[in-house]
Design a protein around this motif. Structure first.
Motif, short mmCIF file in Angstrom:
data_model
loop_
_atom_site.label_atom_id
_atom_site.label_comp_id
_atom_site.label_asym_id
_atom_site.label_seq_id
_atom_site.Cartn_x
_atom_site.Cartn_y
_atom_site.Cartn_z
N GLN A 1 3.49 -4.62 3.61
CA GLN A 1 4.37 -3.46 3.56
C GLN A 1 3.54 -2.22 3.26
O GLN A 1 2.90 -2.15 2.21
CB GLN A 1 5.43 -3.64 2.47
CG GLN A 1 6.36 -4.80 2.76
CD GLN A 1 7.45 -4.93 1.71
OE1 GLN A 1 7.90 -3.94 1.16
NE2 GLN A 1 7.87 -6.15 1.46
N VAL A 2 3.56 -1.28 4.17
CA VAL A 2 2.79 -0.04 3.98
C VAL A 2 3.77 1.12 3.91
O VAL A 2 4.55 1.36 4.84
CB VAL A 2 1.80 0.17 5.15
CG1 VAL A 2 1.04 1.48 4.98
CG2 VAL A 2 0.82 -1.00 5.24
N ALA A 3 3.73 1.83 2.80
CA ALA A 3 4.65 2.95 2.61
C ALA A 3 4.17 4.18 3.37
O ALA A 3 2.98 4.42 3.48
CB ALA A 3 4.75 3.28 1.13
N VAL A 4 5.12 4.93 3.90
CA VAL A 4 4.80 6.20 4.59
C VAL A 4 5.25 7.34 3.68
O VAL A 4 6.44 7.47 3.37
CB VAL A 4 5.52 6.29 5.95
CG1 VAL A 4 5.17 7.62 6.64
CG2 VAL A 4 5.15 5.11 6.84
N THR A 5 4.28 8.16 3.25
CA THR A 5 4.56 9.26 2.32
C THR A 5 5.59 10.23 2.89
O THR A 5 5.55 10.55 4.08
CB THR A 5 3.26 10.03 2.01
OG1 THR A 5 2.36 9.14 1.38
CG2 THR A 5 3.50 11.23 1.11
N ASP A 6 6.49 10.68 2.02
CA ASP A 6 7.43 11.73 2.40
C ASP A 6 6.67 13.06 2.37
O ASP A 6 6.24 13.51 1.30
CB ASP A 6 8.59 11.76 1.40
CG ASP A 6 9.62 12.82 1.74
OD1 ASP A 6 9.30 13.73 2.53
OD2 ASP A 6 10.75 12.73 1.23
N PRO A 7 6.47 13.71 3.52
CA PRO A 7 5.66 14.94 3.53
C PRO A 7 6.28 16.07 2.72
O PRO A 7 5.58 16.99 2.31
CB PRO A 7 5.61 15.34 5.01
CG PRO A 7 6.30 14.28 5.78
CD PRO A 7 7.00 13.36 4.85
N SER B 1 0.83 -1.19 0.00
CA SER B 1 0.00 0.00 0.00
C SER B 1 0.87 1.24 0.00
O SER B 1 1.69 1.42 0.88
CB SER B 1 -0.89 0.01 1.23
OG SER B 1 -1.55 1.24 1.29
N MET B 2 0.68 2.08 -1.01
CA MET B 2 1.30 3.41 -1.02
C MET B 2 0.24 4.37 -0.51
O MET B 2 -0.81 4.48 -1.13
CB MET B 2 1.67 3.82 -2.45
CG MET B 2 2.81 3.04 -3.02
SD MET B 2 4.37 3.54 -2.32
CE MET B 2 4.64 5.09 -3.14
N PRO B 3 0.46 5.03 0.61
CA PRO B 3 -0.59 5.93 1.09
C PRO B 3 -0.90 7.00 0.06
O PRO B 3 0.01 7.61 -0.47
CB PRO B 3 0.01 6.55 2.35
CG PRO B 3 1.19 5.74 2.67
CD PRO B 3 1.64 5.08 1.42
N ASN B 4 -2.18 7.19 -0.19
CA ASN B 4 -2.60 8.28 -1.08
C ASN B 4 -2.70 9.53 -0.26
O ASN B 4 -2.76 9.49 0.95
CB ASN B 4 -3.98 7.98 -1.66
CG ASN B 4 -4.00 6.64 -2.32
OD1 ASN B 4 -3.21 6.39 -3.20
ND2 ASN B 4 -4.86 5.78 -1.86
N SER B 5 -2.80 10.66 -0.96
CA SER B 5 -3.06 11.87 -0.18
C SER B 5 -4.46 11.72 0.40
O SER B 5 -5.39 11.34 -0.28
CB SER B 5 -2.95 13.11 -1.04
OG SER B 5 -3.78 13.00 -2.15
N SER B 6 -4.55 11.98 1.66
CA SER B 6 -5.81 11.76 2.36
C SER B 6 -6.70 12.98 2.20
O SER B 6 -6.23 14.09 2.29
CB SER B 6 -5.48 11.53 3.82
OG SER B 6 -6.52 11.90 4.62
#
Ligand code: AMP
Ligand code: MG
Length: 361
Positions: A242-248, A138-143
């Protein structure tokens, strides 16, 4: 309702007893954000049922923009003295959120709808990342606001007008979770108050999907609703999720990966998800209920891992408002793992988070 639904099923695994576990994937839009699903099951494909569940949840219960939803009806009855009867699950969820508001000392507040309207957060552009991602589950999408009706893309809104301090004070007068009357009979709110469950709605949705997956005897799944992710069960190939954490600071990439076994709920709140910029200042969508302005706690994103979707979502918002030190204490109280990215780019994480997080190089 905008829907661009496609489903495809991919590979087959044969289990010891001969039942085929199939993998089904779907990408859709619901709750104002991109929803990605991957499901492993011996039974029928339920991805479409999950999309329907999300659309119903938004339309019938959570959206403050749908006049017929429960939240819409509560808001319409504000100040009238009418007690709106709640469906059982939603009642439990609202009771939890009221207690949570207290524990977060007001950093989390479901009554900020009027303030959100004043800031006109709904019209602010959001980035719609493409879902899915290379090696990641999972690549976090913009929430986005979980109760948004449609996805908006593009540059930040032109013609943004900063609310005046007087307007902000006037809006704050109508906010305050402690003014909500919530009993076993139902709920009523004072005149001028507007409930907004944008900070917990996607997490509530993950909890509802979790219950549905259990009912349907699904073996494993990864579901991502904007910044909220549910990983469920064990992958048939026995690898970890594996869950990716977006680079802010660079949202097209990620700062690291969470390695998770079994069922977990992950939520991220960040100042990059929905914002406008004016005169070099970023005004983002996570509001400080004490000042009425976007929270300025030194944090640019918070990621939470816990065993409840609603808790993860509510905590990520509250921790953003409270800042790293106080937020970390609150996460600890709830046995949740937390990862804070600070303005200077440094990271702060709980001990448990250190065990599951690996920096991306
Ligand atoms: P999230 O992205 O989960 O952090 O939620 C942000 C959304 O929740 C905003 O778009 C608002 O609709 C709402 N919101 C903003 N600030 C707060 C707050 N302090 N407490 C509760 N809800 C909030
Ligand atoms: Mg949240």
């Amino acid at each position: 309702m905008k829907r661009c639904f496609f489903v495809f099923f991919m590979c087959l695994f044969l289990t010891g007893c001969g039942n085929a576990v199939r993998e089904y994937s779907a990408v859709d839009t619901a709750m104002g954000t991109v929803v990605t699903q991957r499901i492993y099951t011996e039974h029928e494909d339920v991805t479409e049922d999950i999309t329907v569940l999300l659309l119903d949840l938004e339309r019938e219960e959570l959206s403050r923009r749908k006049v017929g939803s429960v939240i819409g009806r509560i808001n319409a009855a504000a100040g009238s003295g009418e007690i709106v009867v709640l469906p059982h699950k939603l009642q439990q969820e609202l009771i939890f959120l009221q207690e949570f508001s207290q524990k977060s000392e007001g950093a989390f507040d479901s009554s900020l709808g009027g303030l959100c309207k004043l800031w006109d957060i709904d019209t602010w552009a959001t980035k719609t990342d493409s879902p899915g991602g290379s090696a990641q589950d999972s690549m976090p999408n913009s929430s986005k606001d979980s109760t948004q009706d449609s996805i908006q893309e593009g540059p930040a809104v032109s013609g943004f007008v900063l609310p005046t301090p007087t307007e902000i004070q006037a809006a704050l007068e109508h906010c305050g979770y402690e003014k909500i009357s919530l009993t076993k009979e139902g709920i009523s709110i004072p005149e001028g108050m507007v409930l907004d469950l944008g900070a917990a709605g996607k997490g509530i949705a993950c909890d509802r999907i979790h219950a549905f997956l259990q009912e349907q005897d699904v073996e494993a799944a990864v579901i991502s609703i904007g910044g909220s992710v549910l990983v469920y069960g064990d992958k048939p190939d026995n690898t970890v999720w594996q869950v990716a954490v977006t680079d802010p600071f660079h949202q097209e990439t990620y700062i690291g990966t969470l390695y998770l076994k079994g069922t977990h709920f992950v939520a991220t709140s960040g100042d990059y998800e929905r914002y406008v910029e004016m005169d070099g200042v970023r005004y983002h969508h996570i509001l400080d209920p004490f000042t009425g302005y976007p929270a300025d706690s030194g944090v640019v994103s918070v990621t939470i891992v816990s065993d409840s979707g609603m808790l993860s979502d509510a905590l990520s918002t509250a921790c953003f408002v409270m800042g790293a030190d106080e937020g970390m204490k609150l996460a600890e109280e709830y046995d949740a793992e937390a990862l804070f990215v600070l303005k200077d780019g440094s990271l702060l994480m709980s001990e448990g988070m250190e065990q599951i997080y690996r920096e991306y190089r």
